[in-house]
Design a protein around this motif. Structure first.
Motif, PDB file in Angstrom:
ATOM      1  N   ALA A  79    -100.315 -46.881 -37.525  1.00  0.00           N
ATOM      2  CA  ALA A  79    -101.608 -46.300 -37.901  1.00  0.00           C
ATOM      3  C   ALA A  79    -102.662 -46.571 -36.835  1.00  0.00           C
ATOM      4  O   ALA A  79    -103.451 -45.684 -36.471  1.00  0.00           O
ATOM      5  CB  ALA A  79    -102.057 -46.864 -39.250  1.00  0.00           C
ATOM      6  N   ILE A  80    -102.680 -47.799 -36.312  1.00  0.00           N
ATOM      7  CA  ILE A  80    -103.665 -48.152 -35.284  1.00  0.00           C
ATOM      8  C   ILE A  80    -103.429 -47.348 -34.008  1.00  0.00           C
ATOM      9  O   ILE A  80    -104.367 -46.849 -33.377  1.00  0.00           O
ATOM     10  CB  ILE A  80    -103.623 -49.664 -34.987  1.00  0.00           C
ATOM     11  CG1 ILE A  80    -104.104 -50.457 -36.211  1.00  0.00           C
ATOM     12  CG2 ILE A  80    -104.480 -50.002 -33.771  1.00  0.00           C
ATOM     13  CD1 ILE A  80    -103.859 -51.952 -36.107  1.00  0.00           C
ATOM     14  N   LEU A  81    -102.155 -47.208 -33.616  1.00  0.00           N
ATOM     15  CA  LEU A  81    -101.844 -46.460 -32.406  1.00  0.00           C
ATOM     16  C   LEU A  81    -102.250 -44.992 -32.547  1.00  0.00           C
ATOM     17  O   LEU A  81    -102.798 -44.387 -31.610  1.00  0.00           O
ATOM     18  CB  LEU A  81    -100.351 -46.570 -32.088  1.00  0.00           C
ATOM     19  CG  LEU A  81     -99.896 -46.173 -30.679  1.00  0.00           C
ATOM     20  CD1 LEU A  81    -100.664 -46.945 -29.617  1.00  0.00           C
ATOM     21  CD2 LEU A  81     -98.402 -46.392 -30.525  1.00  0.00           C
ATOM     22  N   ALA A  82    -102.005 -44.421 -33.723  1.00  0.00           N
ATOM     23  CA  ALA A  82    -102.430 -43.038 -33.966  1.00  0.00           C
ATOM     24  C   ALA A  82    -103.950 -42.923 -33.926  1.00  0.00           C
ATOM     25  O   ALA A  82    -104.501 -41.948 -33.397  1.00  0.00           O
ATOM     26  CB  ALA A  82    -101.897 -42.564 -35.320  1.00  0.00           C
ATOM     27  N   MET A  83    -104.632 -43.925 -34.472  1.00  0.00           N
ATOM     28  CA  MET A  83    -106.097 -43.924 -34.461  1.00  0.00           C
ATOM     29  C   MET A  83    -106.643 -43.975 -33.032  1.00  0.00           C
ATOM     30  O   MET A  83    -107.594 -43.269 -32.687  1.00  0.00           O
ATOM     31  CB  MET A  83    -106.617 -45.119 -35.268  1.00  0.00           C
ATOM     32  CG  MET A  83    -108.135 -45.234 -35.349  1.00  0.00           C
ATOM     33  SD  MET A  83    -108.857 -46.231 -34.018  1.00  0.00           S
ATOM     34  CE  MET A  83    -108.271 -47.875 -34.459  1.00  0.00           C
ATOM     35  N   ILE A  84    -106.024 -44.785 -32.180  1.00  0.00           N
ATOM     36  CA  ILE A  84    -106.458 -44.880 -30.790  1.00  0.00           C
ATOM     37  C   ILE A  84    -106.360 -43.518 -30.108  1.00  0.00           C
ATOM     38  O   ILE A  84    -107.295 -43.060 -29.435  1.00  0.00           O
ATOM     39  CB  ILE A  84    -105.605 -45.915 -30.026  1.00  0.00           C
ATOM     40  CG1 ILE A  84    -105.829 -47.319 -30.593  1.00  0.00           C
ATOM     41  CG2 ILE A  84    -105.937 -45.893 -28.523  1.00  0.00           C
ATOM     42  CD1 ILE A  84    -104.808 -48.326 -30.096  1.00  0.00           C
ATOM     43  N   ALA A  85    -105.212 -42.858 -30.300  1.00  0.00           N
ATOM     44  CA  ALA A  85    -104.985 -41.574 -29.643  1.00  0.00           C
ATOM     45  C   ALA A  85    -105.893 -40.481 -30.189  1.00  0.00           C
ATOM     46  O   ALA A  85    -106.368 -39.619 -29.442  1.00  0.00           O
ATOM     47  CB  ALA A  85    -103.514 -41.163 -29.804  1.00  0.00           C
ATOM     48  N   ASP A  86    -106.152 -40.518 -31.495  1.00  0.00           N
ATOM     49  CA  ASP A  86    -106.917 -39.438 -32.128  1.00  0.00           C
ATOM     50  C   ASP A  86    -108.424 -39.584 -31.989  1.00  0.00           C
ATOM     51  O   ASP A  86    -109.140 -38.576 -31.914  1.00  0.00           O
ATOM     52  CB  ASP A  86    -106.575 -39.356 -33.624  1.00  0.00           C
ATOM     53  CG  ASP A  86    -105.198 -38.759 -33.867  1.00  0.00           C
ATOM     54  OD1 ASP A  86    -104.624 -38.203 -32.918  1.00  0.00           O
ATOM     55  OD2 ASP A  86    -104.688 -38.866 -35.003  1.00  0.00           O
TER      56      ASP A  86
END
Length: 250
Positions: A211-218
């Protein structure tokens, strides 16, 4: 009980960086390139924490398959929730320019932005709480990574809220509330998962990492690239190495 309160306290400390950043972003006119650079640095810090503190730990506890499924599941849940909130006006919640809609331009966007900020912060805070399980000490690197990355998040978002015409009361109440909820999420992560098995903790940790990695990218990298552009990669690597170095101290 002492460890439970400690988990909440560490989560609150990390979440308070959102409020510090929001105060700076709302009250001080900070150049866009500075905001972008700080956001890029924070992205690198979080990527390092996800890699070495979350995914690596999940793999050690549960193996590759639970880790991969957890990370993909966390990214999927985050993305679906983020898409829903983006359609209601929260797509640019971390942007410092004119991208955020005002309430007049899109009714309900303020609520969507608040929920989006909460969506971004909960996985980070729960990981802080779970790091205390098993009688261990809190992951200083995780707390530092979340704190460092929260400052530019609050800064950039509050600057964008100001441009969208949102009041100081709304901005500071929002980030104060998110800071408190961050502490509660860390407390919940410790309290609810205290009796969980190693495999369960591996999956939960991987879910948070995904979830955190997706948040960083988005949400973080787009703001970082807005003004830093060709410097974004270098600054992100500097943040990554800073967190990596902290994890290997001692």
């Amino acid at each position: 009980m002492p460890d439970l309160l400690a988990a909440g306290g560490w989560g609150l400390l990390a979440g308070s960086a959102l409020l510090l950043g929001a105060v700076a972003g709302f009250l001080i006119r900070i150049p866009g390139r500075v905001v972008a650079g700080v956001m890029a640095f924070g992205s690198g810090v979080l990527i390092s924490a996800v890699s070495f503190e979350l995914i690596a730990e999940a793999h050690e506890r549960g193996g590759f398959l639970p880790t991969a499924l957890g990370a993909l599941g966390g990214a999927l849940v985050y993305t679906v929730a983020n898409v829903g909130l983006a359609r209601r006006g929260a797509r640019h919640r971390k942007r410092s320019g004119d991208q955020q809609p005002s309430e007049a331009e899109q009714a309900g966007s303020g609520t969507a932005i608040a929920l989006g900020a909460l969506l971004d912060g909960i996985p980070e805070s729960m990981v802080i709480g779970t790091s205390l399980l098993g009688g261990g000490s809190v992951s200083v690197v995780t707390v530092a990574a979340v704190f460092i990355s929260n400052v530019p998040e609050g800064l950039s978002s509050a600057a964008g809220m100001k441009r969208a015409g949102r009041s100081p009361r709304y901005v500071f109440a929002l980030w104060s509330g998110i800071a408190v909820l961050s502490g509660m999420a860390a407390l919940l992560g410790y309290g609810v998962l205290g009796e969980a098995s190693g495999a369960t903790l591996a999956v939960i940790t991987a879910i948070a990492g995904g979830a955190i990695l997706a948040m960083i990218a988005d949400t973080m990298i787009p703001e970082a690239f807005e003004d830093a552009q060709l410097w974004t990669g270098l600054i992100t690597v500097a943040g990554f190495l800073t967190a990596f170095g902290l994890s290997h101290l001692g």
